[in-house]
Structure formats: structure tokens, C-alpha cells
Enzyme design. Structure first.
Site, mmCIF file in Angstrom:
data_model
loop_
_atom_site.group_PDB
_atom_site.id
_atom_site.type_symbol
_atom_site.label_atom_id
_atom_site.label_comp_id
_atom_site.label_asym_id
_atom_site.label_seq_id
_atom_site.Cartn_x
_atom_site.Cartn_y
_atom_site.Cartn_z
ATOM 1 N N SER A 147 1.015 -1.146 -0.279
ATOM 2 C CA SER A 147 -0.604 -0.047 -0.105
ATOM 3 C C SER A 147 0.815 1.306 0.066
ATOM 4 O O SER A 147 0.517 2.363 -0.125
ATOM 5 C CB SER A 147 -1.009 -0.297 1.070
ATOM 6 O OG SER A 147 -0.140 0.216 2.524
ATOM 7 N N LYS A 185 2.238 4.767 7.464
ATOM 8 C CA LYS A 185 0.972 5.146 6.580
ATOM 9 C C LYS A 185 1.908 6.712 6.030
ATOM 10 O O LYS A 185 2.085 7.339 7.759
ATOM 11 C CB LYS A 185 -0.051 4.824 7.216
ATOM 12 C CG LYS A 185 -0.833 3.579 6.581
ATOM 13 C CD LYS A 185 -1.482 3.641 5.413
ATOM 14 C CE LYS A 185 -1.989 2.288 5.079
ATOM 15 N NZ LYS A 185 -1.115 1.260 5.499
#
Length: 227
Positions: A147, A185
Site C-alpha cells: 500500500s 502510513k
């Protein structure tokens, strides 16, 4: 005021620069101060850097410059408070010899670059080039998932993390979600919520209340193995 070890290391570095124009290696500093590991040297250098006594020259693993030095009084023994400091001239420019100084930092399991998974369980040590790390305490996590590929972070990479519990919007962080799962993230805050953004259009942002997310560190660098 410097600790005795910080004072000894600063004096050793300055003496070596004056005599040869080349910073001592981590191994030489470890032996000179009778330390058990290079990690201790790294902590002392980071402390001196944060206090403004030395600085690292970019892109050179062994290039240290002494910005200021204490006087000849021993640390914490001067009769009238902290030892004064005085500016010193930079070491003469010279060709630095290449070096491969490394330090060992804890490697704490795997961390998701997709759905959150566990992290910070167990610890082995990972050798890391000292030039990749700045001041502060660091640890490493193995990346799992894709991701964050648009940020250049791939499955199997070793993420080098500077330990901290604060971060600015837009920084890549290790976020502990609901006290159980950790993920790598981009951190952003939006309308009273915490948004954890992937760097892959195939994944959606994750939204949490501020109480559900705890920052455990910021991305400082990456190591990648090629097979």
C-alpha cells in the site's frame, strides 16, 4: 553541561581532526572510550549533535565537524558551574577515506503497508550504516504489503524508524491502531479525525478518532535486499 563520556568523545574527535583532518571511525571511538558497542557511540554523537557541539557533513559516513568545544576543565567538576564553550575553526578540508561504520538497532517483527498487523513483538538486532541514521533512538520493521509502493516502500523492505510519539501532517509514521495493530502510513488530521493515507490508489484511507491512534515513530530511511 556535558557528561564525562560526552566530553571524552568530543575531545577525542577534535584531537583526531586536528592531527589528521579525518574523523575517527565508530570502532576507534568505541575503543577509545572503552564502550561495549557502537550503539553507545551513536548515542553520544547524537547527544553532542543535539547540543550543538558537532555536526555531521552530508553524504559522508565518517565526516564529523566540531562546532564548539568545552574548555580544558573536566566535565561536572568545574568550581563555577558549566564549562564555558568557545567556537573553534572547522577542520581543514581534506579528502575523507571511505568507511562502512555500522550500528545495530532493534528489529521488531513486521509492519503492514496494507491492512494493519502486529508489530513491536520480539527483537533481534539489525546492522545499519550509521550514515542513514540521524540523532535520536531508532528501530527497524520489515514491511509487509504494497500500500506504500508509490512512496517507494516495497514489500520486504526494512523501514528504519526514529522513535517519537509526535508527527506533523504529511509525514510517514508507524501508527498503533486501537492499541493492538500497527501500520505504516501517511498521517493527516481532518475534521477532528486522524486519517492514515496509503500511497497506492488501490487502497482507501483509514479514518480513526484521535484516541484510537498512537504515533510510535517516523520513517527515517529504508534498507532493501536484492535477490
Amino acid at each position: 553541561m556535558l557528561t564525562r563520556k560526552q566530553h571524552e568523545l568530543l575531545t577525542f574527535i577534535q584531537t583526531r581532526l586536528e592531527s589528521s583532518g579525518i574523523s575517527p571511525s565508530f570502532e576507534e571511538m568505541k575503543e577509545a572510550l572503552d564502550l561495549k558497542s557502537k550503539s553507545g557511540v551513536h548515542r553520544l554523537i547524537s547527544a553532542l549533535e543535539e547540543r550543538g557541539f558537532i555536526r555531521r557533513l552530508a553524504n559522508r559516513a565518517r565526516a564529523l565537524e566540531v562546532i564548539r568545544e568545552p574548555d580544558t576543565a573536566s566535565p561536572r567538576t568545574a568550581p563555577r558551574g558549566p564549562a564555558p564553550v568557545k567556537p573553534v575553526a572547522p577542520a581543514p578540508a581534506t579528502l575523507r577515506e571511505p568507511a562502512n561504520d555500522v550500528i545495530e538497532i532493534p528489529l521488531h517483527g513486521r509492519i503492514a503497508a496494507g491492512a494493519p498487523i502486529e508489530a513491536m513483538e520480539g527483537a533481534t538486532m539489525l546492522p545499519v550504516p550509521a550514515a542513514l541514521l540521524g540523532p535520536g533512538e531508532h528501530y527497524a520493521l520489515e514491511v509487509s504489503g504494497d500500500s506504500m509502493i508509490d512512496a517507494g516502500i516495497l514489500d520486504g523492505d526494512m523501514a528504519l524508524i526514529r522513535r517519537t510519539d509526535v508527527a506533523r501532517d504529511g509525514e510517514i509514521v508507524v501508527a498503533l491502531v486501537r492499541g493492538e495493530e500497527a501500520t505504516l502510513k501517511y498521517l493527516r488530521r481532518e475534521k477532528g479525525m486522524v486519517r492514515l493515507d496509503p500511497a497506492n490508489a488501490a487502497y482507501d484511507p483509514q479514518f480513526y478518532t484521535p484516541g484510537e491512534v498512537q504515533v510510535q515513530g517516523k520513517l527515517a530511511g529504508l534498507l532493501r535486499r536484492y535477490h
